[in-house]
Motif scaffolding. Structure first.
Motif, PDB file in Angstrom:
ATOM      1  N   THR A   1     -14.178  -3.656  11.249  1.00 23.68           N
ATOM      2  CA  THR A   1     -13.608  -2.591  10.420  1.00 23.68           C
ATOM      3  C   THR A   1     -12.155  -2.897  10.053  1.00 23.68           C
ATOM      4  O   THR A   1     -11.670  -2.440   9.012  1.00 23.68           O
TER       5      THR A   1
ATOM      6  N   MET B   1     -12.431  -4.740   6.980  1.00 24.54           N
ATOM      7  CA  MET B   1     -12.849  -3.839   5.902  1.00 24.54           C
ATOM      8  C   MET B   1     -11.655  -3.079   5.331  1.00 24.54           C
ATOM      9  O   MET B   1     -11.514  -2.946   4.114  1.00 24.54           O
TER      10      MET B   1
ATOM     11  N   SER C   1     -16.991   5.242   8.644  1.00 21.52           N
ATOM     12  CA  SER C   1     -18.271   5.612   9.240  1.00 21.52           C
ATOM     13  C   SER C   1     -18.486   4.947  10.600  1.00 21.52           C
ATOM     14  O   SER C   1     -19.255   5.438  11.425  1.00 21.52           O
TER      15      SER C   1
ATOM     16  N   LYS D   1     -21.741  -2.227  16.543  1.00 25.94           N
ATOM     17  CA  LYS D   1     -21.187  -1.034  15.907  1.00 25.94           C
ATOM     18  C   LYS D   1     -20.116  -0.393  16.787  1.00 25.94           C
ATOM     19  O   LYS D   1     -19.092   0.072  16.291  1.00 25.94           O
TER      20      LYS D   1
ATOM     21  N   ARG E   1     -17.040   2.421   4.707  1.00 26.84           N
ATOM     22  CA  ARG E   1     -17.731   1.635   5.731  1.00 26.84           C
ATOM     23  C   ARG E   1     -16.960   1.664   7.050  1.00 26.84           C
ATOM     24  O   ARG E   1     -17.540   1.872   8.121  1.00 26.84           O
TER      25      ARG E   1
END
Length: 337
Positions: A132, A135, A160, A65, A157
């Motif tokens: 990301t 994404m 965040s 993450k 997504r």
């Protein structure tokens, strides 16, 4: 006799010459890197002596993450910290390869034809691996295809996970949603702006200037225009110049207004080229004025034609030819657009 050297303007605000733009790619670059760069792994002896935590023990899901918004250089540097990080970040390194393939198909580069479906397939696979960047690119294609709900889902997504481009595009999506949600747009544009995303800074400044989703605040708007302008965003350069010209949110300064107008003009902003050309004309710099007015005309500012033709009548044939040659050889300076 005083002659008017610039055309009459409408009563419309100068600052809405450009409408709030729709989500796009990473043209709004951050002024800093997308994540910290990592050096070599410290020795275990030094870690134990200083009491520092052992980062090799960081859970894989937490590390993934943290690294989700990393670009390839930062991801590669993080992968070299230790074997544990190398293994944990393998999916993200695979995502970088997929992202590169996707961009080739999206833009028709590297000997392949443009194919949005193949590009989207690569981006989706990269997104599945946690990137990301993938994404955001998947969201861009969905937006282009008119599938806005799917696009927003990918922006959410990415946002965040702390991706500034995802936060920016999510904010802009709320500005163009049905119904619009200005407060939610401001929230995400502000987060991206604090993260250094220059396009988000410009969009946030527009919202503050126009009072969209927030109380109108010219000082804050001007501050974000300047922040984005210093980061290379051309439209922000133009608006920063107007702030200095009219004293809106900034102290009136002809020198600063001129500086930012020229910077915008030199980076291809048509209205800035027109304005800078008029300023040069009023100062007697006829040949330079013709160059910028010609560039403005080529950018779609047809009103510049009349002024240019007036000046051309005052120049010699050799000066006219020289000015047009300079315009033909002109190249815009790099910018974040």
């Amino acid at each position: 006799m005083n002659k008017k050297t610039r055309p009459d303007r409408s009563d419309a605000s100068w600052f809405i010459a450009f409408p709030l733009s729709k989500p796009d790619g990473r043209q709004g670059k951050t002024k800093s890197s997308r994540g910290p760069k990592f050096g070599s792994k410290p020795s275990s002896s030094s870690s134990s002596q200083t009491g520092d935590p052992d980062f090799s023990a960081l859970p894989f899901d937490i590390l993934a993450k943290i690294a989700a918004p990393f670009n390839f250089p930062n991801l590669l540097a993080a992968s070299l910290v230790c074997r544990s990080w190398r293994d944990a970040l393998r999916p993200l390194r695979e995502a970088m390869v997929l992202l590169r393939h996707g961009k080739r198909f999206k833009h028709g580069r590297g000997g392949v034809r443009r194919n949005l479906e193949k590009a989207l397939g690569s981006f989706l696979k990269g997104a599945e691996r946690g990137s990301t960047l993938a994404m955001v690119d998947a969201g861009l294609i969905y937006w282009e295809k008119g599938q806005k709900e799917a696009a927003i889902a990918f922006y959410q997504r990415a946002a965040s996970l702390g991706d500034p481009a995802g936060q920016c595009n999510l904010g802009i999506s709320y500005l163009h949603g049905e119904p619009q949600d200005h407060k939610e747009a401001i929230k995400w544009l502000h987060r991206a702006s604090v993260g250094g995303h220059v396009r988000a800074q410009y969009q946030l400044a527009l919202c503050l200037h126009q009072g969209l989703g927030v109380d109108r605040n010219l000082q804050e708007a001007a501050r974000w225009y300047l922040e984005a302008a210093e980061g290379g965003y051309v439209r922000a350069m133009y608006n920063a110049s107007l702030c200095y010209t009219f004293g809106e949110g900034l102290s009136h300064s002809r020198r600063q207004a001129r500086k930012w107008m020229k910077r915008a003009a030199d980076r291809g902003h048509g209205k800035a080229q027109f304005e800078h050309g008029l300023a040069l004309f009023s100062e007697g710099e006829m040949m330079k004025a013709v160059v910028y007015l010609e560039l403005a005309i080529r950018s779609g500012e047809t009103a510049a034609s009349h002024v240019k033709n007036v000046i051309l009548q005052q120049l010699s044939a050799s000066s006219r030819d020289r000015a047009l040659l300079l315009a033909n050889n002109w190249r815009a300076l790099p910018s974040s657009r």
